[in-house]
Design an enzyme around this catalytic site. Structure first.
Site, PDB file in Angstrom:
ATOM      1  N   GLU A 136      45.411  44.441  44.423  1.00 42.02           N
ATOM      2  CA  GLU A 136      46.209  45.781  44.114  1.00 42.02           C
ATOM      3  C   GLU A 136      46.736  46.888  45.447  1.00 42.02           C
ATOM      4  O   GLU A 136      46.202  47.881  45.433  1.00 42.02           O
ATOM      5  CB  GLU A 136      44.953  46.449  43.330  1.00 42.02           C
ATOM      6  CG  GLU A 136      44.585  45.798  42.165  1.00 42.02           C
ATOM      7  CD  GLU A 136      43.381  46.215  41.242  1.00 42.02           C
ATOM      8  OE1 GLU A 136      42.722  46.888  41.878  1.00 42.02           O
ATOM      9  OE2 GLU A 136      43.693  46.357  40.006  1.00 42.02           O
ATOM     10  N   GLU A 183      41.160  37.561  37.706  1.00 41.84           N
ATOM     11  CA  GLU A 183      40.306  38.289  37.199  1.00 41.84           C
ATOM     12  C   GLU A 183      40.332  38.648  35.742  1.00 41.84           C
ATOM     13  O   GLU A 183      41.125  38.414  35.112  1.00 41.84           O
ATOM     14  CB  GLU A 183      40.128  39.905  37.665  1.00 41.84           C
ATOM     15  CG  GLU A 183      39.869  40.147  39.039  1.00 41.84           C
ATOM     16  CD  GLU A 183      40.017  41.545  39.371  1.00 41.84           C
ATOM     17  OE1 GLU A 183      39.870  42.669  38.798  1.00 41.84           O
ATOM     18  OE2 GLU A 183      40.357  41.891  40.669  1.00 41.84           O
TER      19      GLU A 183
END
Ligand code: GAL
Length: 962
Positions: free
Chosen positions: A418, A488
């Site tokens: 991220e 994820e």
């Protein structure tokens, strides 16, 4: 303005170039872990460096008593100095890179040490820090060695000529905040300190510098090719692998027949790397990783990740993990059929990777890099797209790759997490590819996938994952050629995650979908004297993300949560299916490499949940991806009144490194006869007492005005009535940052937590008692018309209930069933149904039908933030507090010593005070769990829609001992 070292974008000064890590060599080493002297200052600008001076004595110079002690490795905020802070995406300081706040807790650390008497007098020495958060400046005996950032990466300094036999003073100043903090915005506690080992390493003349073990496997020839490279400028040596008869010079390549390394068959060969000055034991695993035909292949075969994201966490020690804790993680993973770890979001302690090599886990090794908080300002100023930061990014990439390059388990490098997109990431990718072309590259945050070998996403819903599996996804053409993983998915926060089986089915159906990594391994709850486990906000943080930090498959103390038990079942590497009546079983080997010879199959035959016969099931050997059919033995004579089923298990045939013989790897239950016939007691006539206040029906007493059951066989029963409310789970509460309302907020808007019960009639007939009610919340015209019909044969009591919705219910119901209280009933509970743990409609794969025994307290699942939990599904009968209840509707059964309302109001488990009454819920239907705390909600088939569905439910109460 010149910035001081901690606010400088550079990675630091003075450290040696990174090199390969190894656990031990024959060169001397001195651990400097232990008790250090420590003092904390509120700011970083303390001019007072005098503590770093040669001969500084903290006691003599400590008029204010500032110097205490601290354990290294450790975080000062977990040792009574300041407090931890938790934020997910947001930086807990203003965004003004690379500047950080004036309030910058700064820990001065001092270690006085003597060299052991046998410390060699020749050669050099280096001082190694395996992890310091977030920026350190180091002095030895008054000489500054340098400074560094990159919290979860190693840094070494040459110290040879500074060492003396006695009275060495190692001084380390650590700032909590630094320019490096902008690169470390991972979703976790901010925990400053020297949290990994500090070691002094002797570097003898002619010692090993850096080394790179290349150990490939060719599946066509069954051979391994080994070459250990040492940089040309360094001393060369020899590599010996006795078992393979290998004895070659470094840089020389040799090819021999070997057994390959895989996560399922982690074959390692002991070897030695020897230079004139040093011998280093190695463990070599031969394997080759590549993307071929659009698939990730190891040793020529596609693999499926059954993975987890692992943060390093311990409830008392934070990220300072000892070897035993790392081992515990690996063993727990292996025992739960997990085969892969993403080291979210930084390289772990290097010893963890040794364990992954040894026990067999695929590793996605992720760099210590996240800049997620820049999203809040539209990624303005994002360091990964600013050339000034590129040296820091490259330094991080190099420190990870150089440290971890010799692990067979590491098959993928990940650039970080991220960070948006930017040139710095591309620079990292180019550097890594040039240095190590033998592994794949991963980064999730760049939709173009230009720098990566896999298309990776997080939290994509089932429908989208299916489209990707079919190759029907949009996006750049190049990306559509790549294999797909979910780096994820299945957010394991609180009760859940729901929907795992449906993901697994997709992974097993479409080749392109190569599995995923559940978010995440462990709840980061911090042990706390008042709260049991603290989460965000419990330390008074001005900005925090609450219990979003507790989203693991294991509780903070590493007890498996029901989510882990479910995951183990869903990803089991052997699928057992069949037809119980026909007595046939299909066994599918879902391993990628292994056969079935390590497993022993057994069968048992159960009558009403109790085993009446068992034996060994002979299953022919089938290779990975293959299946076979076997016949069960003839079943025991049929008993028309009993429920019967087969249970087939695959267990370890022998002890392994990670679990003992008999450990169950996979199982299935195959029903033979099911069809419970509920007794229909009748005959007793209701009798009103003289005052007209009570109605007696057999052994049951009712309130004549409200129709409520008051007592049964003399035992008080409280408030037996329709119940639709549950204490919202984290998944019901949804993602805090999403604008659309969560299902829990809709429930509250519609008043499902404050339903009122209006009694319309209480009628006695010759057959029994009928109570009609209308159950509805204030301010709404939605309602559930509910009728209770009671009959009895004198001893038993039958309840037939029907619920008819009124109005068009726009929200699903949390649950539909009855709730009642049993004063003084705490204690033993028995039931015939699903167990041993909790299960909900979309988390029920691991539920085993049987007769179970527990007690009320043990039936509570200890989610760090209290929420709905503990339901046992598909119950045929249950006994609690002297009451037995039977039902043919397979209700879910919950018992607790507090009400749902109390559970809902609690923030921590310590807010729940057990009362005298045990509250029992029997649910005919329940809303699923989903993973909307971060990801998709409940799949349509698991939603509990109120309309248009009238429901009915029957159960029979009787008295038992207890
Ligand atoms: C992801 C992130 C993780 C964690 C997770 C939610 O976006 O990569 O670090 O924050 O969401 O728990």
């Amino acid at each position: 303005m010149e910035l001081s070292h901690h606010e400088d974008v550079s990675p630091g000064t003075g450290a040696l170039p990174p090199r390969a890590w190894y656990a031990a060599s024959d060169a001397a080493a001195l651990s400097l872990n232990g008790h250090w002297r420590f003092r904390l200052s509120p700011t970083a600008d303390a001019e007072d460096d005098s503590f770093a001076a040669d001969g500084y004595d903290p006691d003599a110079s400590d008029a204010e008593g500032a110097w205490g002690e601290i354990a290294v490795p450790g975080h000062w905020v977990l040792q009574g100095h300041g407090a931890p802070q938790y934020t997910n995406q947001l930086y807990p300081f203003p965004l003004d890179p690379p500047r950080v706040p004036t309030e910058n807790p700064t820990g001065d650390h001092l270690r006085l040490f003597d060299l052991p008497a046998d410390w060699p007098r020749d050669g050099a020495a280096v001082l190694r820090f395996d992890g310091v958060e977030s920026c350190a400046r180091v002095w030895l005996n008054g000489t500054e060695l340098g400074d560094f950032k990159g919290s979860r990466l190693p840094h070494e300094f040459a110290v040879g000529e500074l060492l003396r036999p006695e009275g060495n003073v190692l001084a380390v100043r650590v700032h909590q905040w630094s320019a490096g903090s902008y690169l470390e915005d991972q979703d976790q506690w901010w925990l400053p300190g020297i949290f990994r080992d500090v070691t002094l390493l002797h570097r003898p003349e002619g010692c090993v510098g850096d080394f790179f073990v290349h150990a490939a496997y060719d599946h066509r020839t069954g051979t391994g090719t080994l070459r250990v490279d040492i940089p040309e400028a360094d001393v060369q040596g020899r590599v010996v692998v006795p078992e393979l008869g290998i004895d070659v010079a470094t840089g020389e390549e040799v090819t021999v027949t070997v057994e390959p390394w895989t996560a399922e068959t982690p074959r390692l060969y002991d070897a030695t790397l020897a230079t004139p000055g040093e011998r280093i034991p190695l463990r070599v695993g031969f394997r080759t990783v590549a993307v071929e035909d659009g698939l990730i292949k190891v040793n020529g075969r596609p693999i499926l990740f059954r993975g987890v994201n692992r943060h390093e966490f311990h409830p008392r020690r934070g990220r300072a993990l000892d070897l035993e804790t790392m081992r515990a993680d690996v063993l727990l993973m292996k025992r739960h059929n997990i085969n892969a770890v993403r080291t979210s979001h930084y390289p772990p302690h290097p010893a963890f990777l040794d364990l992954c090599d040894e026990f067999g886990l695929w590793v996605v090794d992720e760099c210590d890099l996240e800049t997620h908080g820049f999203q809040a300002v539209g990624w303005r100023g994002n360091p990964v797209d600013d050339d000034r930061w590129t040296p820091a990014l490259l330094d991080r990439a190099a420190r990870m790759v150089e440290r971890d390059k010799n692990h067979a388990s590491v098959i993928v490098w990940s650039l970080g997490n991220e960070c948006g997109t930017g040139r710095g990431l591309t620079a990292m990718a180019e550097w890594i590819r040039a240095r190590d072309g033998s592994r794949l590259l991963h980064y999730e945050g760049d939709a173009s996938c230009e720098d990566t070998d896999v298309y990776s996403r997080m939290y994509a819903d089932h429908a989208e994952v299916e489209r990707i599996g079919r190759g029907e996804d949009e996006g750049p053409k190049e990306r559509r050629r790549l294999p797909f993983i979910l780096c994820e998915y299945a957010h394991a926060m609180g009760n859940g995650p729901g929907g795992l089986s449906e993901y697994q089915r997709l992974f097993e159906t479409y080749d392109r979908l190569q599995g995923g990594f559940v978010w995440e391994w462990i709840d980061h709850g911090i042990a706390h004297p008042t709260y049991e486990y603290a989460y965000g906000g419990d330390f008074g943080e001005e900005l925090h993300d609450g219990n979003f930090v507790c989203d693991g498959l294991v509780f903070p103390d590493r007890t498996p949560s029901p989510g882990l038990v479910e995951y183990k079942k869903v990803v089991e590497p052997v699928r057992i299916e069949g037809d119980g009546r026909a007595g046939t079983v299909t066994v599918t080997n879902l391993h990628d490499f292994a056969g079935l010879s390590h497993l022993a199959f057994t069968w048992s035959y159960e009558k009403d949940g109790t085993t009446v016969a068992d034996g060994v099931l002979t299953v022919p050997q089938v290779g990975p991806g293959e299946r076979t059919e076997v016949k069960l033995p003839p079943p025991p004579p049929r008993d028309p009144d009993a429920e019967t089923q087969w249970t087939v298990r695959a267990s370890l045939a022998e002890d392994t490194a990670w679990a003992p013989k008999g450990h169950v790897v996979a199982w299935a239950q195959l029903p033979v006869e099911y069809g419970m016939v509920l007794p229909v007691p009748g005959g007793a006539a209701p009798v009103r007492d003289a005052a007209g206040r009570r109605i007696t029906l057999g052994a049951a007493d009712f309130d004549a005005r409200t129709g409520s059951l008051l007592a049964f066989h003399g035992r008080e029963v409280r408030e037996l009535r329709l119940d639709v409310w549950r204490a919202p789970t984290d998944n019901d509460n949804g993602m805090p940052w999403r604008p659309e309302p969560s299902v829990a907020s809709l429930w509250r808007t519609h008043g499902l937590h404050r339903m009122r019960h209006r009694v319309d009639s209480v009628e006695t007939t010759g057959e029994g008692l009928t109570v009609r009610t209308r159950v509805a919340p204030a301010a709404s015209d939605l309602a559930l018309r509910t009728e209770y019909h009671w009959t009895s044969d004198g001893g038993k009591l039958l309840l037939r209930m029907s619920v008819t919705p009124e109005g068009d219910w726009p929200v699903p119901l949390p649950r539909l069933g009855i709730r009642f209280g049993l004063p003084g009933a705490a204690g033993r509970v028995r039931w015939f149904g699903g167990g041993p743990g909790e299960a909900y409609p979309d988390t029920a794969a691991a539920s085993l039908i049987g007769v179970w025994e527990s007690d009320v307290d043990a039936m509570q699942t200890p989610y760090v933030r209290p929420q709905e939990n503990g339901a046992r599904p598909a119950v045929r009968w249950a006994e609690v507090g002297g009451l037995r209840v039977e039902s043919d509707g397979a209700p879910a059964f919950t018992v607790r010593r507090w009400t749902t309302e109390q559970l809902d109001a609690a923030r921590h488990r310590t807010d729940l005070t057990p009362g005298d009454t045990v509250w029992v819920n029997l649910d005919i239907a329940r809303h699923g769990i989903g993973t909307q705390s971060c990801g998709p909600g409940v799949l349509p088939q698991y939603e509990l829609r109120a309309t248009p569905r009238p429901s009915s439910f029957s159960c029979v109460f009787s008295r038992v001992d207890g």
